[in-house]
Scaffold this motif. Structure first.
Motif, PDB file in Angstrom:
ATOM      1  N   UNK A  58       0.857  -1.183   0.000  1.00  0.00           N
ATOM      2  CA  UNK A  58       0.000   0.000   0.000  1.00  0.00           C
ATOM      3  C   UNK A  58       0.899   1.240   0.000  1.00  0.00           C
ATOM      4  N   UNK A  59       0.432   2.277  -0.689  1.00  0.00           N
ATOM      5  CA  UNK A  59       1.239   3.503  -0.770  1.00  0.00           C
ATOM      6  C   UNK A  59       1.061   4.381   0.457  1.00  0.00           C
ATOM      7  N   UNK A  60       0.015   4.087   1.218  1.00  0.00           N
ATOM      8  CA  UNK A  60      -0.339   4.885   2.390  1.00  0.00           C
ATOM      9  C   UNK A  60      -1.159   3.960   3.276  1.00  0.00           C
ATOM     10  N   UNK A  61      -1.072   4.089   4.611  1.00  0.00           N
ATOM     11  CA  UNK A  61      -1.757   3.082   5.441  1.00  0.00           C
ATOM     12  C   UNK A  61      -3.277   3.203   5.485  1.00  0.00           C
ATOM     13  N   UNK A  62      -3.824   4.212   4.793  1.00  0.00           N
ATOM     14  CA  UNK A  62      -5.284   4.394   4.787  1.00  0.00           C
ATOM     15  C   UNK A  62      -5.817   4.170   3.371  1.00  0.00           C
ATOM     16  N   UNK A  63      -6.741   3.234   3.253  1.00  0.00           N
ATOM     17  CA  UNK A  63      -7.310   2.925   1.941  1.00  0.00           C
ATOM     18  C   UNK A  63      -8.782   3.304   1.868  1.00  0.00           C
ATOM     19  N   UNK A  64      -9.328   3.206   0.662  1.00  0.00           N
ATOM     20  CA  UNK A  64     -10.754   3.482   0.464  1.00  0.00           C
ATOM     21  C   UNK A  64     -11.549   2.196   0.681  1.00  0.00           C
ATOM     22  N   UNK A  81      -5.446  10.388  -5.348  1.00  0.00           N
ATOM     23  CA  UNK A  81      -5.283  11.120  -4.090  1.00  0.00           C
ATOM     24  C   UNK A  81      -4.555  10.228  -3.075  1.00  0.00           C
ATOM     25  N   UNK A  82      -4.592  10.600  -1.820  1.00  0.00           N
ATOM     26  CA  UNK A  82      -3.727   9.938  -0.846  1.00  0.00           C
ATOM     27  C   UNK A  82      -4.158   8.541  -0.389  1.00  0.00           C
ATOM     28  N   UNK A  83      -5.133   7.941  -1.019  1.00  0.00           N
ATOM     29  CA  UNK A  83      -5.495   6.581  -0.593  1.00  0.00           C
ATOM     30  C   UNK A  83      -4.359   5.618  -0.954  1.00  0.00           C
ATOM     31  N   UNK A  84      -4.022   4.743   0.001  1.00  0.00           N
ATOM     32  CA  UNK A  84      -2.926   3.806  -0.232  1.00  0.00           C
ATOM     33  C   UNK A  84      -3.345   2.619  -1.065  1.00  0.00           C
ATOM     34  N   UNK A  85      -4.632   2.305  -1.064  1.00  0.00           N
ATOM     35  CA  UNK A  85      -5.198   1.220  -1.863  1.00  0.00           C
ATOM     36  C   UNK A  85      -6.673   1.560  -2.053  1.00  0.00           C
ATOM     37  N   UNK A 138      -0.786   2.887  -9.855  1.00  0.00           N
ATOM     38  CA  UNK A 138       0.112   1.994  -9.098  1.00  0.00           C
ATOM     39  C   UNK A 138      -0.383   1.691  -7.690  1.00  0.00           C
ATOM     40  N   UNK A 139      -1.648   1.870  -7.434  1.00  0.00           N
ATOM     41  CA  UNK A 139      -2.201   1.493  -6.128  1.00  0.00           C
ATOM     42  C   UNK A 139      -2.768   0.082  -6.212  1.00  0.00           C
ATOM     43  N   UNK A 140      -2.662  -0.698  -5.129  1.00  0.00           N
ATOM     44  CA  UNK A 140      -3.356  -1.985  -5.120  1.00  0.00           C
ATOM     45  C   UNK A 140      -4.866  -1.758  -5.271  1.00  0.00           C
ATOM     46  N   UNK A 141      -5.498  -2.608  -6.058  1.00  0.00           N
ATOM     47  CA  UNK A 141      -6.943  -2.495  -6.260  1.00  0.00           C
ATOM     48  C   UNK A 141      -7.623  -3.742  -5.692  1.00  0.00           C
TER      49      UNK A 141
END
Ligand SMILES: Cc1cc2nc3c(=O)[nH]c(=O)nc-3n(C[C@H](O)[C@H](O)[C@H](O)COP(=O)(O)O)c2cc1C
Length: 351
Positions: A58-64, A81-85, A138-141
């Protein structure tokens, strides 16, 4: 909250909640830069906020969380935006209309929502095409899977099989969702024996095409059932457990409540899960439910949590909430003398 989002929210909140949701998604699907350009984008190459979550980075520890973009229409925006996944769905094999409207309600003062949408979605084929054509930045989906309303509970495993087959090669992770209060009988599938049927049905498919698989549970489970649910997660070698979905609050009306009103209940179930999983590092855990400000997330991380997801807080506070979390994390990193989030976790979680 920045000015652009304030304006956007003012317009959206003057409309019926679902209409505002549909219009906003349409807008963001066509103009993915719309709110992100004022917000700043997360460096898509390398980031001090990165976190290994099971087999995904994850790019950031908070995802959608699931449910905001059920049909995967605005993946480019949410992953910019800043969502990690980003998790899309719930998708069911066939398109379905969901429950009658109105079915989405705001409690503005309490920064909470109540919904009885009933897995309204355009079905697996449409989601597949949308994901194929999407820029994921490049975010996990993640793709969240549910059964059709008309599928009898006994045949639910077949719906999950169809969906696994369709999406395992496309998603970075999949989620078996048996925790929505809005599909009659669905939450009965959270019993260990019913879960066994679902994961047994997926065993061969998982051998053919291995995709990280999670189970998402409700905050209203009988907590005595938690150990047997976790046994199933371990037995079938799932990637992890996700808790929680929305909660029922009959005094507010039918459906599931999310946001601040959910926090205490979700926090309790999450704490129990983290406790049960302490000795099982191979099982990942993703926390969801009621997170609305940094202090709650900080407590979650200090208690052993890693990745988390939000939905309602994003509606009430907009993308700047994510930026705010990043800023707070930078302050913590400098306080603890570390240069990245994973080291920060090690620092605060060491006994
Ligand atoms: C309008 C709405 C629709 C949702 N739809 C789904 C869904 O389709 N699948 C799912 O797993 N969760 C769904 N959720 C639950 C969220 O993913 C999340 O678990 C829940 O809202 C708690 O997080 P929050 O308090 O940050 O909103 C939905 C939530 C809302 C508010």
């Amino acid at each position: 909250m920045n000015f652009a989002y304030q304006l956007f929210k003012k317009m959206a909140f003057s409309m019926d909640a679902e209409k505002a949701h549909t219009l906003s998604l349409n807008l963001l699907a066509h103009y993915p830069h719309l709110l992100s350009f004022v917000q700043g984008e997360l460096d898509s190459e390398v980031s001090k906020f990165e976190l290994q979550v099971g087999r995904n980075r994850w790019k950031f520890p908070v995802g959608l969380a699931a449910g905001l973009d059920k049909n995967g229409e605005a993946i480019d925006f949410f992953s910019r935006i800043f969502f990690g996944a980003v998790e899309v769905g719930t998708v069911t094999p066939l398109a379905q209309a969901g429950n009658e409207r109105p079915r989405l309600f705001r409690y503005i003062e309490e920064e909470s929502l109540r919904n009885c949408m009933g897995f309204n979605n355009e079905g697996a084929d449409v989601l597949f095409d949308n994901v194929m054509g999407a820029n994921r930045n490049k975010r996990p989906l993640g793709i969240n899977l549910g059964k059709n309303k008309l599928t009898p509970d006994k045949e639910a495993p077949r719906d999950y099989q169809k969906l696994y087959r369709k999406f395992a090669g496309l998603a970075d992770y999949l989620v078996v969702n048996v925790s929505s209060p809005n599909t009659p009988g669905l939450r009965d599938l959270q019993k260990a024996s019913e879960l066994e049927e679902i994961f047994k049905a997926l065993e061969d498919l998982r051998k053919e095409q291995d995709c990280p698989l999670y189970l998402k549970i409700a905050p209203d489970i009988n907590t005595e059932d938690l150990p047997s649910i976790i046994e199933v997660v371990k037995k079938y070698k799932l990637e992890g457990l996700m808790a929680t979905n929305t909660t029922i609050m009959p005094e507010r009306g039918i459906g599931g409540v999310s946001g601040k009103l959910l926090y205490e209940k979700a926090h309790h179930v999450r704490s129990l899960c983290l406790d049960h999983l302490k000795e099982t590092p191979e099982v990942e855990f993703i926390g969801i439910g009621g997170f609305s400000h940094f202090d709650q997330m900080w407590e979650y991380w200090k208690n052993g949590g890693r990745a988390l997801q939000i939905y309602s807080a994003f509606i009430f506070q907009g993308p700047s909430l994510l930026k705010e979390i990043a800023r707070e994390l930078e302050i913590k990193m400098s306080y603890y003398g570390v240069s990245n989030f994973e080291d920060l976790l090690k620092e605060i979680q060491s006994p």
